[in-house]
Design an enzyme around this catalytic site. Structure first.
Site, short mmCIF file in Angstrom:
data_model
loop_
_atom_site.label_atom_id
_atom_site.label_comp_id
_atom_site.label_asym_id
_atom_site.label_seq_id
_atom_site.Cartn_x
_atom_site.Cartn_y
_atom_site.Cartn_z
N GLY A 257 -36.70 6.52 -18.37
CA GLY A 257 -35.66 6.72 -19.37
C GLY A 257 -34.42 5.87 -19.09
O GLY A 257 -33.82 5.33 -20.02
N ASP A 258 -34.06 5.73 -17.82
CA ASP A 258 -32.87 4.94 -17.47
C ASP A 258 -33.08 3.46 -17.84
O ASP A 258 -32.16 2.80 -18.33
CB ASP A 258 -32.58 5.02 -15.96
P1 ADP Z 1 -37.34 10.11 -19.11
O1 ADP Z 1 -37.68 9.26 -17.92
O2 ADP Z 1 -35.87 10.15 -19.37
O3 ADP Z 1 -38.00 11.46 -19.15
P2 ADP Z 1 -39.34 9.26 -21.03
O4 ADP Z 1 -40.39 9.87 -20.19
O5 ADP Z 1 -39.22 9.74 -22.43
O6 ADP Z 1 -37.89 9.31 -20.38
O7 ADP Z 1 -39.61 7.69 -21.04
C1 ADP Z 1 -38.69 6.75 -21.53
C2 ADP Z 1 -39.43 5.60 -22.17
O8 ADP Z 1 -40.30 5.00 -21.17
C3 ADP Z 1 -40.35 6.01 -23.31
O9 ADP Z 1 -39.64 6.04 -24.54
C4 ADP Z 1 -41.43 4.94 -23.24
O10 ADP Z 1 -41.01 3.78 -23.93
C5 ADP Z 1 -41.53 4.62 -21.75
N1 ADP Z 1 -42.60 5.37 -21.10
C6 ADP Z 1 -42.50 6.48 -20.33
N2 ADP Z 1 -43.70 6.91 -19.90
C7 ADP Z 1 -44.62 6.03 -20.43
C8 ADP Z 1 -46.04 5.91 -20.37
N3 ADP Z 1 -46.79 6.80 -19.70
N4 ADP Z 1 -46.61 4.88 -21.04
C9 ADP Z 1 -45.87 3.99 -21.73
N5 ADP Z 1 -44.53 4.05 -21.81
C10 ADP Z 1 -43.90 5.04 -21.19
#
Ligand code: ADP
Length: 306
Positions: A257-258
């Site tokens: 997310g960061d």
């Molecule tokens: P956080 O780390 O804040 O929980 P997320 O898990 O929503 O944030 O992930 C942030 C972004 O990272 C997503 O919008 C996506 O673009 C990318 N991302 C995270 N996990 C995956 C994954 N398993 N496959 C592809 N992209 C991912």
């Protein structure tokens, strides 16, 4: 367009397992991670500043040297006598990571105590970024100081971006957490939440509910990240969806997310094309989850060389 990007928060010393009982030392923290990816993705005529407080110990000196090496500005970092940075350790058991923190007494807890320096930094910069973690580590009085300063920046027409980054353990109660995160969002023009956190801690039943809640609070723009499910944007009331990139093997989701936030902001500042910036950020975040660690080197992010 050139400018100055300011990220406000806490960077900690990170200790991770290096095998044979050895520990590897690094530096990381949500707002520093976002500054790192913003730096990697912004053109060279933008500067990226980090606002925090550090101590007067050797570890604080090392951290400053690390920021400088990463081309992250240190001119607004206050130093507090007798203090030291916070620290966390990553443990591995059966492939599962767990985290232990020693941050209760860190110098960064007092980052907003020098209200003059905070105002100077915010006034000197064009884009301000902070998070729910930034607010959570501050005393009530200092959180009010920070919120008042970012409100001024928003009123002056600056882009103020806020990631709620909800960490219940850092807050004294759920009520305080809900109220202060809502104040953070109200002080921002752009909110970048992660849907899984918002659903669990604010009870949002859908991504639309998250968008509606933050828009109602007064953020004109919202980007809801939803891991591999992609991101939903609402800019000036216009919604769009941007899919995540396919990742062959997810190695470490730390900083997904960061990194998305840093890459999104960098591209958005250049193009003002929010869906285009989200597609770019999804590419960068996909690279980040394919590598170990919070801070992935610029060369591994698949960016064009400038
Ligand atoms: P956080 O780390 O804040 O929980 P997320 O898990 O929503 O944030 O992930 C942030 C972004 O990272 C997503 O919008 C996506 O673009 C990318 N991302 C995270 N996990 C995956 C994954 N398993 N496959 C592809 N992209 C991912």
């Amino acid at each position: 367009m050139s400018g100055r990007f300011l990220s406000i928060g806490e960077c900690m010393v990170e200790l991770s397992q290096a095998g044979a009982g050895l520990l590897r030392k690094g530096f990381a923290g949500d707002t520093l991670n976002t500054a790192w990816y913003a730096r990697a993705c912004l053109p060279a005529d933008w500067s990226v500043e980090y606002f925090t407080a550090l101590g007067d110990d050797a570890m604080s000196d090392e951290m400053i040297a690390f920021f400088k090496e990463a081309d992250i500005g240190t001119g607004f970092i206050g130093r507090i006598k007798g203090k030291a940075p916070g620290l966390y350790m990553i443990s591995l058991k059966d492939g599962e990571r767990s985290f232990s923190y020693w941050r209760d007494n860190s110098a960064a807890r007092q980052l907003a105590a020098d209200a003059e320096l905070l105002r100077e930094a915010i006034e000197a910069c064009d884009v301000i970024y902070f998070s729910g973690i930034t607010l959570a580590i501050l005393s009530r009085n200092d959180a009010d100081t920070l919120l008042a300063e970012v409100r001024r920046a928003k009123a002056a027409g600056k882009l103020v971006a806020f990631d709620p980054n909800i960490r219940p353990r850092l807050w004294s109660s759920y009520d305080v957490m809900h109220a202060t995160i809502s104040e953070g969002a109200r002080a921002a023009s752009l909110v970048l939440p992660s849907f899984d956190d918002e659903a669990v801690h604010f009870g949002d039943v859908s991504i639309s509910a998250t968008i509606k809640r933050y828009r109602t609070l007064g953020a004109s723009d919202v980007v809801v990240k939803n891991g591999a499910e992609g991101a939903t944007l609402s800019f000036d009331g216009v919604e769009s969806f941007v899919a995540a990139e396919k990742v062959e093997q997810v190695v470490d989701t730390t900083s997904a997310g960061d990194s998305f936030n840093g890459a999104f902001l960098a591209r958005y500042l250049e193009t003002k094309d929010a869906p285009g910036a989200a597609a770019f950020a999804a590419k960068v975040a996909a690279r980040v989850v394919s590598e170990h660690g919070a801070l992935v080197a610029r060369e591994k992010l698949g960016l064009k060389t400038t």
